[in-house]
Design an enzyme around this catalytic site. Structure first.
Site, PDB file in Angstrom:
ATOM      1  N   ASP A  46       0.838  -1.194   0.000  1.00 42.51           N
ATOM      2  CA  ASP A  46       0.000   0.000   0.000  1.00 42.51           C
ATOM      3  C   ASP A  46       0.880   1.254   0.000  1.00 42.51           C
ATOM      4  OD1 ASP A  46       0.900  -0.011   2.619  1.00 42.51           O
ATOM      5  OD2 ASP A  46      -1.077   0.118   3.538  1.00 42.51           O
ATOM      6  N   SER A  47       2.193   1.057   0.052  1.00 39.11           N
ATOM      7  CA  SER A  47       3.149   2.143  -0.166  1.00 39.11           C
ATOM      8  C   SER A  47       2.996   2.739  -1.560  1.00 39.11           C
ATOM      9  CB  SER A  47       4.585   1.653   0.042  1.00 39.11           C
ATOM     10  OG  SER A  47       4.816   0.443  -0.662  1.00 39.11           O
ATOM     11  N   ASP A  85      -0.827  -6.389  -0.266  1.00 38.45           N
ATOM     12  CA  ASP A  85      -0.869  -5.652   0.994  1.00 38.45           C
ATOM     13  C   ASP A  85      -2.288  -5.168   1.269  1.00 38.45           C
ATOM     14  OD1 ASP A  85       0.162  -4.560   3.272  1.00 38.45           O
ATOM     15  OD2 ASP A  85       1.343  -3.013   2.274  1.00 38.45           O
ATOM     16  N   LYS A 115      -0.617  -9.430   3.231  1.00 39.41           N
ATOM     17  CA  LYS A 115       0.076  -8.871   4.390  1.00 39.41           C
ATOM     18  C   LYS A 115      -0.862  -7.909   5.104  1.00 39.41           C
ATOM     19  CE  LYS A 115       3.118  -5.463   4.197  1.00 39.41           C
ATOM     20  NZ  LYS A 115       2.548  -4.507   5.205  1.00 39.41           N
ATOM     21  N   GLU A 117      -0.995  -5.254   8.805  1.00 40.57           N
ATOM     22  CA  GLU A 117      -0.203  -4.613   9.848  1.00 40.57           C
ATOM     23  C   GLU A 117      -0.802  -4.839  11.229  1.00 40.57           C
ATOM     24  OE1 GLU A 117       0.375  -0.479   9.044  1.00 40.57           O
ATOM     25  OE2 GLU A 117       1.152  -0.814   7.020  1.00 40.57           O
ATOM     26  N   GLU A 180       9.614  -3.511  10.817  1.00 40.57           N
ATOM     27  CA  GLU A 180       9.928  -2.190  10.267  1.00 40.57           C
ATOM     28  C   GLU A 180      10.254  -1.193  11.365  1.00 40.57           C
ATOM     29  OE1 GLU A 180       8.234   1.307   7.263  1.00 40.57           O
ATOM     30  OE2 GLU A 180       7.071  -0.536   7.539  1.00 40.57           O
TER      31      GLU A 180
END
Length: 263
Positions: A46-47, A85, A115, A117, A180
């Site tokens: 999602d970056s 993501d 993925k 978070e 991270e």
């Protein structure tokens, strides 16, 4: 042709002490380059919101946008394991929505895994996805979707909480975990404590693998670059050189010359 990378491949690499390589990609040409280079894991992150869409955070990225970009990447890949993501609010509101959205990455976009978070708080979602046959990569430490809650993009140093989060996501069924923005000493302890691979980004050299953003490490974006990023080439500078030369030749009439004309 190299053998297709699977979640089992990554586990074997950790057991054998072989480092895992990972990069982000958001479209067909960049994914094709990364896959041909031999990268093990491609994260359609999602970056994309910051690297491609021009946002200041990852929060505005939608599920439909993530499915679109993941489709582009999976079409290009023959070897790398592709992870989709899950964007902000695609898995937080309900377990049913979380599993449904995760399933879209596999069913519609062709990804191998997803993925998400968070640590202990997202373990029920991880378990629900895994029980539905969806491989899950966890992500702890500096979690960009929680940027406002954290008060900015800050290094995470709470060793006790980080170790607990790591053990919890492993117990929930995650096949690997991204670390991270964590001091190297803590990341090393987490890596040693887990049986699943750790993939570091700003977490030092002791992780089982490393990941960077494609546009950062190739110097495509010329804005802010985090401390942990090594710029391996400066594509922005090379592109500027080519663009300036093109403008000059068009303006002076030297392009197109005869070799670029049809007879």
């Amino acid at each position: 042709m190299s053998k297709k990378i699977t979640t089992s491949s990554l586990m074997k690499m950790k057991q054998e002490g072989k480092k895992i390589t990972a990069l982000t990609a958001y479209d067909y040409p960049s994914a094709a380059m990364v896959d041909r280079a031999g990268i093990d894991v491609i994260l359609v992150g999602d970056s994309v919101g910051m690297a491609v869409q021009g946002w200041d955070t990852t929060l505005p990225v939608t599920m439909d946008e993530m499915i679109y970009h993941t489709k582009l990447v999976t079409r290009a890949c023959t070897r790398a394991l592709v992870v989709g993501d899950m964007p902000f609010m695609s898995y937080q509101s309900s377990m049913e929505k979380a599993v449904e959205n995760a399933g879209r990455f596999l069913k519609e976009a062709g990804a191998t895994a997803v993925k998400l978070e968070g640590g202990a708080a997202v373990c029920p979602a991880i378990s629900a996805m895994v029980n539905s046959g969806i491989p899950v990569q966890a992500h702890i430490g500096l979690t960009p979707q929680s940027v406002h809650q954290m008060g900015g993009f800050k290094v995470q140093r709470d060793e006790e909480r980080l170790l607990k989060d790591a053990r919890d996501v492993e117990a929930a069924g995650a096949f690997s975990v991204v670390l991270e923005g964590i001091p190297s000493s803590i990341a090393k302890k987490i890596t040693q404590a887990l049986t699943i691979p750790t993939i570091g980004i700003g977490a030092g050299p002791s992780c089982d693998g490393q990941i960077l953003v494609f546009h950062d490490m190739l110097g495509i974006n010329d804005g802010f670059i985090p401390k942990f990023v090594k710029k391996y080439v400066d594509i922005a500078a090379l592109a500027a050189q080519g663009l300036n030369e093109y403008i000059k030749e068009v303006q002076e009439g030297s392009f197109p010359s005869q070799e670029y004309e049809y007879k």
